[in-house]
Design a protein around this motif. Structure first.
Motif, PDB file in Angstrom:
ATOM      1  N   TYR A 238      -6.372  -2.941  -1.991  1.00 22.76           N
ATOM      2  CA  TYR A 238      -6.560  -4.190  -1.273  1.00 22.76           C
ATOM      3  C   TYR A 238      -5.293  -5.023  -1.430  1.00 22.76           C
ATOM      4  O   TYR A 238      -4.631  -4.968  -2.467  1.00 22.76           O
TER       5      TYR A 238
ATOM      6  N   GLU B  20      -8.808   3.353  -3.636  1.00 21.82           N
ATOM      7  CA  GLU B  20      -8.711   2.313  -2.631  1.00 21.82           C
ATOM      8  C   GLU B  20      -7.719   1.253  -3.073  1.00 21.82           C
ATOM      9  O   GLU B  20      -7.453   1.064  -4.263  1.00 21.82           O
TER      10      GLU B  20
ATOM     11  N   TYR C 250      -6.598  -3.156   3.791  1.00 19.45           N
ATOM     12  CA  TYR C 250      -7.433  -2.278   2.981  1.00 19.45           C
ATOM     13  C   TYR C 250      -7.020  -0.836   3.251  1.00 19.45           C
ATOM     14  O   TYR C 250      -6.807  -0.450   4.407  1.00 19.45           O
TER      15      TYR C 250
ATOM     16  N   SER D  29       0.844  -1.180   0.000  1.00 19.41           N
ATOM     17  CA  SER D  29       0.000   0.000   0.000  1.00 19.41           C
ATOM     18  C   SER D  29       0.888   1.242   0.000  1.00 19.41           C
ATOM     19  O   SER D  29       1.645   1.482   0.945  1.00 19.41           O
TER      20      SER D  29
END
Length: 396
Positions: A268, A266, A252, A171
């Motif tokens: 995942y 977003e 997430y 991320s």
């Protein structure tokens, strides 16, 4: 790219005691760092009429780490972690070569309650993620420090040495931005991590705290870093079953698009490692929606997205480490963004290993096969690269 941080966040077991803190010894300050260098022979396809260099010297992961930590008389552990980045050779437009900037700077408190971090650093989703193992000193396929692939780029000179497709399962929406994070104690092998970033537009600890920034202070709706209010949640497990070490995670990350951009960025991700008798088998999967990522910066963009997966196997015995790993990155952006976004894909295979000479000095062999493709109907082209290099990584 960023240095890989695998596995878990360590937590001390000291309890939080009531009452005022007593006088304590000063925090202990340590200074360290790392530098990864490599000399490569490269055989790459021409991009149009432009040939790539046939030899390459890489100088990456050049950091000075300054840490201060101590245990207070009430049992809490307090500390400051500062990472000074010595220039950058991957994008001189963002960080001038030869400059020095604090890429990360944050403070933390640990106790029986868990751990709090506040400042410019990576979030819970990043720090708790498992992926394919690194076996070449200072380099791997997932978020590589050294990448020798080439690809076409629609823009300046129609060519770039930077990859067009995302090469990370981590991320990165709010990486290094000022944030607050909380990690629970590890219970029965499980740990939960949460992070909140008010403003992801400035990567690194850049705000000085003297003013409040307007919620929308950029003009171009697609300016880099047009994301704020980023929330991260991650859960991982670490344990051992029958002599097999197991690590699994899921995360997430969601953010708010600024400047009236009709997007819901977003991310995942899932990752896992299995370790037994010196072998480590690891892999990860990642997907993003309404999120673009170029030159190390994330920004919200409607219908942009990517899917990345990786798998690798490492064997370590004594000072030796060998392994093989594969990463596949696919641009999943909708065709409405223009044909130039359709079907971009990248594959990387790495084979090699390393030998620890002692005192944080590692030498290794890095063999890479990289392919970047455009699969759309009007520009179905593939650019392949084969390279081999000697890597020297020093941590001090």
């Amino acid at each position: 790219m960023k240095k890989i941080l695998l596995g878990t966040t360590a937590l001390v077991t000291a309890g939080l005691l009531a009452g005022p803190a007593l006088a304590s010894d000063p925090l202990k300050v340590t200074v360290g760092g790392n530098v990864v260098t490599g000399f490569y022979f490269v055989d790459a396809d021409h991009v149009g009429g432009t040939a790539s260099q046939d030899t390459k010297v890489a100088l990456v992961a050049r950091n000075i780490d300054i840490k201060a930590e101590g245990t207070l008389d009430n049992g809490l552990v307090a500390g400051v972690d500062a990472k000074l980045q010595l220039g950058s050779d991957w994008n001189a437009n963002n960080v001038q070569n030869g400059s020095a900037n604090f890429r990360q700077l944050f403070a933390y408190l640990e106790g029986g309650f868990g751990k709090f971090e506040i400042g410019g650093t990576d979030g819970a989703a990043y720090k708790m993620h498992y992926t394919s193992p690194w076996f070449v000193p200072g380099n791997g396929v997932d978020s590589p420090n050294i990448y020798n692939g080439v690809s076409s780029k629609y823009g300046y000179n129609n060519y770039s040495s930077s990859p067009e497709v995302r090469l990370s399962t981590f991320s990165l929406m709010a990486t290094d931005s000022n944030k607050i994070s909380y990690f629970t104690p590890r219970l029965a092998g499980f740990q939960l991590g949460l992070s909140y970033t008010p403003d992801a537009q400035n990567h690194g600890p850049s705000e000085n705290g003297l003013v409040l920034l307007p919620k929308d202070y950029t003009n171009n709706p697609y300016d880099y870093n047009n994301i704020n209010q980023v929330f991260e949640i991650a859960l991982n497990y670490a344990g051992t079953f029958g002599g097999v070490d197991v690590g699994v995670d899921g995360f997430y990350t969601g953010g708010n698009a600024m400047n009236n951009v009709n997007a819901d960025p977003e991310e995942y991700g899932l990752g896992a490692n299995l370790g037994y008798a010196g072998f480590t088998l690891g892999g990860a999967w990642y997907q993003s929606n309404d999120l673009d990522y170029k030159y190390g910066i994330s920004y919200a963009r409607k219908d942009a997205g990517a899917e990345v997966w990786t798998v690798g196997l490492k064997y370590a015995t004594g000072p030796w480490t060998v392994g093989i790993a594969y990463l596949d990155g696919q641009d999943n952006s909708d065709g409405g963004l223009g044909n130039y976004r359709d079907g971009r894909e990248s594959q990387t295979v790495q084979l090699g290993g390393g030998y620890n000479l002692g005192s944080g000095v590692d030498i290794g062999l890095d063999l890479q096969w990289a392919s970047n493709q455009h699969n759309d109907s009007w520009n179905s082209t593939s650019y392949d690269t084969k390279s081999g290099g000697l890597v020297l990584a020093i941590a001090f």
